[in-house]
Design a protein around this motif. Structure first.
Motif, PDB file in Angstrom:
ATOM      1  N   ARG A 157       1.550   3.615   4.435  1.00  0.00           N
ATOM      2  CA  ARG A 157       2.721   3.817   5.101  1.00  0.00           C
ATOM      3  C   ARG A 157       3.465   4.928   4.373  1.00  0.00           C
ATOM      4  O   ARG A 157       4.155   5.717   5.163  1.00  0.00           O
ATOM      5  CB  ARG A 157       4.075   2.143   5.145  1.00  0.00           C
ATOM      6  CG  ARG A 157       4.638   1.468   5.785  1.00  0.00           C
ATOM      7  CD  ARG A 157       5.246   0.760   6.234  1.00  0.00           C
ATOM      8  NE  ARG A 157       4.922   0.117   4.656  1.00  0.00           N
ATOM      9  CZ  ARG A 157       5.210  -0.735   4.190  1.00  0.00           C
ATOM     10  NH1 ARG A 157       3.961  -1.733   5.047  1.00  0.00           N
ATOM     11  NH2 ARG A 157       4.882  -1.572   2.722  1.00  0.00           N
ATOM     12  N   GLU A 158       3.296   4.369   3.377  1.00  0.00           N
ATOM     13  CA  GLU A 158       4.424   5.588   2.459  1.00  0.00           C
ATOM     14  C   GLU A 158       3.015   7.072   2.270  1.00  0.00           C
ATOM     15  O   GLU A 158       3.427   7.872   1.222  1.00  0.00           O
ATOM     16  CB  GLU A 158       4.331   4.932   0.966  1.00  0.00           C
ATOM     17  CG  GLU A 158       5.199   3.915   1.188  1.00  0.00           C
ATOM     18  CD  GLU A 158       5.351   3.088  -0.110  1.00  0.00           C
ATOM     19  OE1 GLU A 158       4.589   3.703  -1.068  1.00  0.00           O
ATOM     20  OE2 GLU A 158       6.756   2.243  -0.562  1.00  0.00           O
ATOM     21  N   ARG A 177      -1.520  -6.221   1.030  1.00  0.00           N
ATOM     22  CA  ARG A 177      -0.341  -5.397   1.033  1.00  0.00           C
ATOM     23  C   ARG A 177      -0.476  -3.966   0.293  1.00  0.00           C
ATOM     24  O   ARG A 177       0.363  -3.561   1.086  1.00  0.00           O
ATOM     25  CB  ARG A 177       0.502  -6.596   0.235  1.00  0.00           C
ATOM     26  CG  ARG A 177       1.724  -6.806   0.431  1.00  0.00           C
ATOM     27  CD  ARG A 177       2.286  -7.636  -0.232  1.00  0.00           C
ATOM     28  NE  ARG A 177       1.836  -7.243  -2.081  1.00  0.00           N
ATOM     29  CZ  ARG A 177       2.635  -6.589  -3.245  1.00  0.00           C
ATOM     30  NH1 ARG A 177       3.191  -6.196  -2.824  1.00  0.00           N
ATOM     31  NH2 ARG A 177       1.828  -6.826  -4.359  1.00  0.00           N
ATOM     32  N   LEU A 178      -0.811  -3.895  -0.557  1.00  0.00           N
ATOM     33  CA  LEU A 178      -1.114  -2.719  -1.472  1.00  0.00           C
ATOM     34  C   LEU A 178      -1.631  -2.086  -0.559  1.00  0.00           C
ATOM     35  O   LEU A 178      -1.262  -0.575   0.074  1.00  0.00           O
ATOM     36  CB  LEU A 178      -1.766  -2.842  -2.255  1.00  0.00           C
ATOM     37  CG  LEU A 178      -1.000  -3.203  -3.794  1.00  0.00           C
ATOM     38  CD1 LEU A 178      -1.609  -3.125  -5.010  1.00  0.00           C
ATOM     39  CD2 LEU A 178       0.151  -2.643  -3.614  1.00  0.00           C
ATOM     40  N   ARG A 186      -1.238  -1.762   3.105  1.00  0.00           N
ATOM     41  CA  ARG A 186      -0.738  -1.503   4.189  1.00  0.00           C
ATOM     42  C   ARG A 186       0.569  -0.243   3.881  1.00  0.00           C
ATOM     43  O   ARG A 186       1.218   0.127   3.881  1.00  0.00           O
ATOM     44  CB  ARG A 186       0.249  -2.598   4.766  1.00  0.00           C
ATOM     45  CG  ARG A 186      -0.905  -3.056   5.693  1.00  0.00           C
ATOM     46  CD  ARG A 186      -0.215  -4.742   6.567  1.00  0.00           C
ATOM     47  NE  ARG A 186      -1.233  -5.283   6.181  1.00  0.00           N
ATOM     48  CZ  ARG A 186      -0.602  -6.542   5.945  1.00  0.00           C
ATOM     49  NH1 ARG A 186       0.777  -6.097   5.417  1.00  0.00           N
ATOM     50  NH2 ARG A 186      -0.703  -7.304   5.311  1.00  0.00           N
ATOM     51  N   GLN A 187       0.718  -0.776   2.298  1.00  0.00           N
ATOM     52  CA  GLN A 187       1.729  -0.016   2.387  1.00  0.00           C
ATOM     53  C   GLN A 187       1.567   0.813   1.313  1.00  0.00           C
ATOM     54  O   GLN A 187       2.516   2.366   1.559  1.00  0.00           O
ATOM     55  CB  GLN A 187       2.516  -1.020   0.787  1.00  0.00           C
ATOM     56  CG  GLN A 187       3.059  -0.274  -0.173  1.00  0.00           C
ATOM     57  CD  GLN A 187       4.402  -1.051  -1.545  1.00  0.00           C
ATOM     58  OE1 GLN A 187       4.382  -2.278  -1.164  1.00  0.00           O
ATOM     59  NE2 GLN A 187       4.938  -0.189  -2.213  1.00  0.00           N
ATOM     60  N   LEU A 219       2.793  -1.651  -9.560  1.00  0.00           N
ATOM     61  CA  LEU A 219       1.483  -1.637  -8.180  1.00  0.00           C
ATOM     62  C   LEU A 219       0.632  -1.597  -8.479  1.00  0.00           C
ATOM     63  O   LEU A 219      -0.819  -1.781  -7.567  1.00  0.00           O
ATOM     64  CB  LEU A 219       2.015  -0.483  -7.613  1.00  0.00           C
ATOM     65  CG  LEU A 219       3.600  -1.175  -6.439  1.00  0.00           C
ATOM     66  CD1 LEU A 219       3.903   0.078  -5.188  1.00  0.00           C
ATOM     67  CD2 LEU A 219       3.470  -2.389  -5.781  1.00  0.00           C
ATOM     68  N   GLN A 263      -3.154  -9.359  -2.167  1.00  0.00           N
ATOM     69  CA  GLN A 263      -2.736  -8.657  -2.430  1.00  0.00           C
ATOM     70  C   GLN A 263      -2.843  -7.063  -2.584  1.00  0.00           C
ATOM     71  O   GLN A 263      -1.762  -6.398  -1.736  1.00  0.00           O
ATOM     72  CB  GLN A 263      -1.868  -9.028  -4.351  1.00  0.00           C
ATOM     73  CG  GLN A 263      -0.745  -9.904  -4.426  1.00  0.00           C
ATOM     74  CD  GLN A 263      -0.988  -9.447  -5.773  1.00  0.00           C
ATOM     75  OE1 GLN A 263      -0.093  -8.426  -5.844  1.00  0.00           O
ATOM     76  NE2 GLN A 263      -0.585 -10.789  -6.484  1.00  0.00           N
ATOM     77  N   TYR A 301      -2.691   2.402  -8.230  1.00  0.00           N
ATOM     78  CA  TYR A 301      -1.631   2.834  -6.660  1.00  0.00           C
ATOM     79  C   TYR A 301      -1.655   4.321  -6.729  1.00  0.00           C
ATOM     80  O   TYR A 301      -1.317   4.344  -8.118  1.00  0.00           O
ATOM     81  CB  TYR A 301      -0.658   1.799  -6.169  1.00  0.00           C
ATOM     82  CG  TYR A 301       0.385   2.390  -5.058  1.00  0.00           C
ATOM     83  CD1 TYR A 301       0.204   1.610  -3.990  1.00  0.00           C
ATOM     84  CD2 TYR A 301       1.297   2.770  -5.071  1.00  0.00           C
ATOM     85  CE1 TYR A 301       0.502   1.634  -2.848  1.00  0.00           C
ATOM     86  CE2 TYR A 301       2.050   2.964  -4.110  1.00  0.00           C
ATOM     87  CZ  TYR A 301       1.558   2.212  -2.708  1.00  0.00           C
ATOM     88  OH  TYR A 301       1.697   2.710  -2.033  1.00  0.00           O
ATOM     89  N   ASP A 302      -1.561   5.204  -5.587  1.00  0.00           N
ATOM     90  CA  ASP A 302      -0.998   6.306  -5.776  1.00  0.00           C
ATOM     91  C   ASP A 302      -1.857   7.161  -6.978  1.00  0.00           C
ATOM     92  O   ASP A 302      -1.084   8.165  -7.567  1.00  0.00           O
ATOM     93  CB  ASP A 302       0.342   6.580  -5.914  1.00  0.00           C
ATOM     94  CG  ASP A 302       1.108   7.380  -5.650  1.00  0.00           C
ATOM     95  OD1 ASP A 302       0.198   8.331  -4.749  1.00  0.00           O
ATOM     96  OD2 ASP A 302       1.887   8.092  -6.245  1.00  0.00           O
TER      97      ASP A 302
END
Ligand code: GTP
Length: 386
Positions: A249-250, A242-243, A245-246, A295, A239, A311-312
């Motif tokens: 992207r964001e 995946r995170l 890449r996300q 997330l 995971q 995340y973030d």
């Protein structure tokens, strides 16, 4: 001997385990699981539906050729007309069914196709029986069995379609004026075949639902640590990518907290392995509280090593979260008289961050966090290094 369902305790609390323990004889789950199951069935039966539709179209044409051989007289044109309309409908349905993004439409299209085939076949039989009562009607059986077994319908849908086909058949035969004893005989035969189809379909759907629940539970078991219930290293590795890449992207940041309980070997030696297990579970709860957003991810990497992926979250906030985590363990006040660091159980934490637009992958982030953790240990433990 252990109860056969004892393994479910390991995956509690989980809606899948609860549903499995509760049972589903009425072929229905709770609302949320039912929705998930229906999407799963649609995805799972998509290829089957496409194959079934292709086979049905070929067979339908073959039966049209057979009509020519078996029925001599003007009725054959009426029969062919019906066959043509149904074939055109199947061809129109085939186009969206073979597209990639058709999932939403597959169920209504499958129902439409099977009903078109059933009602069409009943009409063909009715037209033929007006002139020749010996014309075979058993093609309807094939269509009903197709509904039950071939196109991945659930029992309620399949039985509904088969019933409508049967009613269309009765209506067509009444219109054709078939002798009552023969009509009753044919209907009884069709009804019994439907009964067999329904029982078979029930068992298939029951097994399909059981498979759905067990496969989801297996995935949970494979991705989670059995002692703490946290994600394990395997699901973390998967995971993370995946995170990352996300986040890229964001344009978001990603923080990794590597946590290691201090002097845990000494704790085990002093208080016993079982007490050590209890401590690992308490630490896991603290980690879950810190990484609780959808997330975020709390992980047991192995032994007394844990990680939290946030995340973030930027560098400063990640450090604050790590400090909250460290002090929350300290505040639990779990006595550890063999620790060189403090009188209670403590942990050291290394923090590293991926900033938006930053380069590097998992290995690099992990290496930074690991180096920070090493420093936290070297500087005296029970601290955060970022
Ligand atoms: N109770 C229990 N102990 C475990 C488990 N997995 C690993 N351990 C123990 O965790 C201990 C880890 O010890 P070390 O790697 O030497 O680390 P430490 O004693 O915490 O020392 P520092 O990390 O340097 O502070 C070992 O004694 C392992 O047996 C588990 O699932 N349960």
């Amino acid at each position: 001997m252990a109860h056969p369902d004892a393994w479910l305790d390991e995956v509690h609390p989980s809606p899948y385990a609860e549903q499995l323990a509760q049972g589903f004889r009425a072929l229905r789950f709770g609302p949320a699981l039912e929705r998930e199951y229906r999407v799963y069935v649609l995805q799972d039966s998509l290829v089957l539906k496409r194959i079934a539709l292709s086979v049905a179209m070929v067979l339908w044409l073959a039966f049209a050729a057979l009509d020519f051989v078996m029925v001599q007289g003007p009725q054959v044109w009426g029969m062919l007309g019906v066959r043509l309309v149904v074939f055109a409908l199947l061809a129109i349905c085939a186009w969206p069914m073979f597209r990639r993004d058709c999932l939403r439409l597959t169920l209504p299209l499958s129902l439409l196709c099977i009903l078109a085939l059933g009602v069409g076949a009943a009409l063909v039989v009715g037209i033929a029986h007006r002139a020749d009562p010996t014309y075979p009607y058993e093609g309807l059986l094939l269509i009903s069995m197709g509904a039950y077994f071939l196109i991945g319908l659930r029992l309620g849908e399949a039985a509904g379609c088969a019933l409508l086909v049967l009613l269309s058949y009765v209506a067509a035969e009444l219109w054709a004026g078939l002798a009552t004893p023969q009509l009753i005989n044919n209907c009884v035969f069709l009804l019994f075949s439907n009964l067999i189809g329904a029982v078979g379909c029930y068992l298939l759907e029951f097994k399909s639902r059981e498979h759905f629940l067990i496969s989801r539970l297996m995935r949970i078991l494979a991705d989670h640590d059995s002692l703490t219930g946290l994600n394990n290293r395997r699901s973390f590795n998967r995971q993370f990518e995946r995170l990352r890449r996300q986040a890229q992207r964001e344009g978001r940041s990603l923080a990794l907290l590597l946590c290691d309980i201090d002097h845990f070997k000494a704790y085990n030696d002093c208080y016993g392995h079982q007490a050590g297990d209890g401590v690992l579970q308490q630490v896991a709860s603290l980690l879950q509280a810190v990484g609780r957003r959808p997330l975020d991810m709390a992980v047991r990497l192995g032994g007394e090593e844990f990680a939290v992926l946030l995340y973030d979250i930027g560098h400063k906030e990640a450090r604050q979260r790590a400090e909250v985590l460290r002090s929350s363990l300290e505040q639990l006040g779990i006595r550890h008289e063999r620790s060189d660091t403090a009188s209670m159980l403590t942990m050291s934490i290394g923090v590293a961050c991926f900033l938006p637009g930053g380069e590097g992958g998992f290995a690099q982030l992990y290496e930074h966090a690991d180096r920070a953790l090493y420093e936290a240990k070297a500087f005296g433990r029970n601290q955060v290094v970022a």
